[in-house]
Design a protein around this motif. Structure first.
Motif, PDB file in Angstrom:
ATOM      1  N   ILE A   6       0.839  -1.200   0.000  1.00 27.85           N
ATOM      2  CA  ILE A   6       0.000   0.000   0.000  1.00 27.85           C
ATOM      3  C   ILE A   6       0.873   1.249   0.000  1.00 27.85           C
ATOM      4  O   ILE A   6       0.620   2.196  -0.742  1.00 27.85           O
ATOM      5  N   SER A   7       1.919   1.256   0.810  1.00 22.00           N
ATOM      6  CA  SER A   7       2.826   2.411   0.856  1.00 22.00           C
ATOM      7  C   SER A   7       3.481   2.644  -0.507  1.00 22.00           C
ATOM      8  O   SER A   7       3.586   3.781  -0.970  1.00 22.00           O
ATOM      9  N   THR A   8       3.913   1.569  -1.150  1.00 24.92           N
ATOM     10  CA  THR A   8       4.540   1.682  -2.470  1.00 24.92           C
ATOM     11  C   THR A   8       3.562   2.256  -3.486  1.00 24.92           C
ATOM     12  O   THR A   8       3.874   3.219  -4.191  1.00 24.92           O
ATOM     13  N   GLY A   9       2.385   1.669  -3.550  1.00 23.28           N
ATOM     14  CA  GLY A   9       1.402   2.103  -4.546  1.00 23.28           C
ATOM     15  C   GLY A   9       0.932   3.529  -4.350  1.00 23.28           C
ATOM     16  O   GLY A   9       0.856   4.311  -5.308  1.00 23.28           O
ATOM     17  N   VAL A  10       0.632   3.880  -3.111  1.00 22.12           N
ATOM     18  CA  VAL A  10       0.135   5.219  -2.817  1.00 22.12           C
ATOM     19  C   VAL A  10       1.184   6.267  -3.184  1.00 22.12           C
ATOM     20  O   VAL A  10       0.887   7.269  -3.838  1.00 22.12           O
ATOM     21  N   VAL A  11       2.421   6.039  -2.802  1.00 19.73           N
ATOM     22  CA  VAL A  11       3.465   7.030  -3.067  1.00 19.73           C
ATOM     23  C   VAL A  11       3.847   7.056  -4.546  1.00 19.73           C
ATOM     24  O   VAL A  11       4.036   8.133  -5.122  1.00 19.73           O
ATOM     25  N   ALA A  12       3.927   5.911  -5.193  1.00 19.32           N
ATOM     26  CA  ALA A  12       4.276   5.896  -6.623  1.00 19.32           C
ATOM     27  C   ALA A  12       3.243   6.674  -7.429  1.00 19.32           C
ATOM     28  O   ALA A  12       3.599   7.500  -8.280  1.00 19.32           O
ATOM     29  N   PHE A 142      10.453   2.952  -2.021  1.00 20.52           N
ATOM     30  CA  PHE A 142      10.370   2.215  -3.279  1.00 20.52           C
ATOM     31  C   PHE A 142       9.389   2.903  -4.237  1.00 20.52           C
ATOM     32  O   PHE A 142       9.652   3.017  -5.437  1.00 20.52           O
ATOM     33  N   GLY A 143       8.277   3.400  -3.709  1.00 16.90           N
ATOM     34  CA  GLY A 143       7.322   4.136  -4.529  1.00 16.90           C
ATOM     35  C   GLY A 143       7.940   5.387  -5.140  1.00 16.90           C
ATOM     36  O   GLY A 143       7.703   5.703  -6.312  1.00 16.90           O
ATOM     37  N   MET A 144       8.731   6.097  -4.340  1.00 14.00           N
ATOM     38  CA  MET A 144       9.431   7.284  -4.857  1.00 14.00           C
ATOM     39  C   MET A 144      10.395   6.905  -5.977  1.00 14.00           C
ATOM     40  O   MET A 144      10.487   7.587  -6.992  1.00 14.00           O
ATOM     41  N   MET A 145      11.105   5.813  -5.767  1.00 15.83           N
ATOM     42  CA  MET A 145      12.072   5.389  -6.786  1.00 15.83           C
ATOM     43  C   MET A 145      11.354   4.926  -8.059  1.00 15.83           C
ATOM     44  O   MET A 145      11.810   5.220  -9.170  1.00 15.83           O
ATOM     45  N   LEU A 146      10.225   4.239  -7.916  1.00 14.87           N
ATOM     46  CA  LEU A 146       9.453   3.807  -9.085  1.00 14.87           C
ATOM     47  C   LEU A 146       9.002   4.994  -9.923  1.00 14.87           C
ATOM     48  O   LEU A 146       8.958   4.918 -11.155  1.00 14.87           O
ATOM     49  N   ALA A 147       8.655   6.078  -9.270  1.00 17.32           N
ATOM     50  CA  ALA A 147       8.187   7.260  -9.986  1.00 17.32           C
ATOM     51  C   ALA A 147       9.329   8.115 -10.515  1.00 17.32           C
ATOM     52  O   ALA A 147       9.214   8.707 -11.591  1.00 17.32           O
ATOM     53  N   ASN A 148      10.454   8.175  -9.799  1.00 21.30           N
ATOM     54  CA  ASN A 148      11.497   9.131 -10.155  1.00 21.30           C
ATOM     55  C   ASN A 148      12.617   8.580 -11.028  1.00 21.30           C
ATOM     56  O   ASN A 148      13.206   9.332 -11.802  1.00 21.30           O
ATOM     57  N   VAL A 149      12.930   7.305 -10.925  1.00 23.32           N
ATOM     58  CA  VAL A 149      14.000   6.755 -11.771  1.00 23.32           C
ATOM     59  C   VAL A 149      13.637   6.870 -13.253  1.00 23.32           C
ATOM     60  O   VAL A 149      14.455   7.344 -14.048  1.00 23.32           O
ATOM     61  N   PRO A 150      12.415   6.493 -13.650  1.00 20.93           N
ATOM     62  CA  PRO A 150      12.071   6.709 -15.059  1.00 20.93           C
ATOM     63  C   PRO A 150      12.109   8.187 -15.451  1.00 20.93           C
ATOM     64  O   PRO A 150      12.468   8.519 -16.584  1.00 20.93           O
ATOM     65  N   ALA A 151      11.763   9.067 -14.519  1.00 22.41           N
ATOM     66  CA  ALA A 151      11.812  10.502 -14.817  1.00 22.41           C
ATOM     67  C   ALA A 151      13.238  10.951 -15.103  1.00 22.41           C
ATOM     68  O   ALA A 151      13.466  11.797 -15.960  1.00 22.41           O
TER      69      ALA A 151
END
Length: 190
Positions: A6-12, A142-151
């Motif tokens: 849930i933390s991963t999904g919400v933050v991503a 992990f959610g932050m990294m999922l969103a920001n690494v592709p950026a």
């Protein structure tokens, strides 16, 4: 594991189109060195979310379960509304001095940009809701990294193809559902 997912999904989802994601694009365009930027994002996020998680755990220890349920439920509903407000990058964060190098500039810019940001507030609420501090901080990071690494790698190309209103709407809906489930104590989440 629920708290991690849930933390991963919400933050991503919450991070899509967020000012720190825009900051990642700007840093990548400015420095063109993805690895120090990615490591800087990781270090800044771990520090920021560990601090936010500690605050969330502390708040949970102060409030009784019934009051905590209402505070978290209302917080999630407020986050749902906040998700519908687009972010802009602060010029100060994007124009950090290069004296610190790419890594140091990224750590400082990301840590400061996350202060009081949606994902930091979400981390506080998630850490108050779920007793597993490590899972929450690992999930939000992990959610932050999922969103920001592709950026960092794809930058503007991705932003042009994904309708941010849709992403923000989905994230708002998830926060609203979490808020309502918490307020109505569905599934005995406590």
């Amino acid at each position: 594991m629920e708290s991690f997912f849930i933390s991963t999904g919400v933050v991503a989802l919450g991070e899509m189109g967020d000012k720190t994601q825009l900051l990642a694009v700007l840093l990548a365009a400015k420095f063109r060195k993805p690895w120090p930027i990615i490591l800087g994002i990781l270090v800044a996020t771990l520090a920021n979310h560990a601090l936010a998680g500690a605050v969330g755990q502390w708040v949970a220890s102060l409030l009784g379960p019934e009051l905590l349920r209402w505070v978290i439920g209302v917080s999630f509903l407020a986050m749902a509304g906040w998700m519908l407000i687009p972010d802009k990058v602060d010029d100060d964060a994007a124009d950090s001095k290069v004296l610190l190098g790419v890594f140091g500039t990224t750590v400082l810019a990301f840590f400061m940009a996350e202060m009081g940001d949606k994902t930091q507030i979400a981390t506080v609420a998630l850490a108050a809701k779920y007793p597993d501090f490590v899972s929450v901080v690992a999930g939000t990071t992990f959610g932050m990294m999922l969103a920001n690494v592709p950026a960092v790698y794809l930058g503007h190309k991705v932003a042009e193809r994904i309708p941010m209103k849709l992403v923000h709407g989905i994230a708002a809906a998830i926060f609203a559902v979490l808020g309502l489930l918490t307020l109505f104590n569905v599934g005995n989440l406590w």
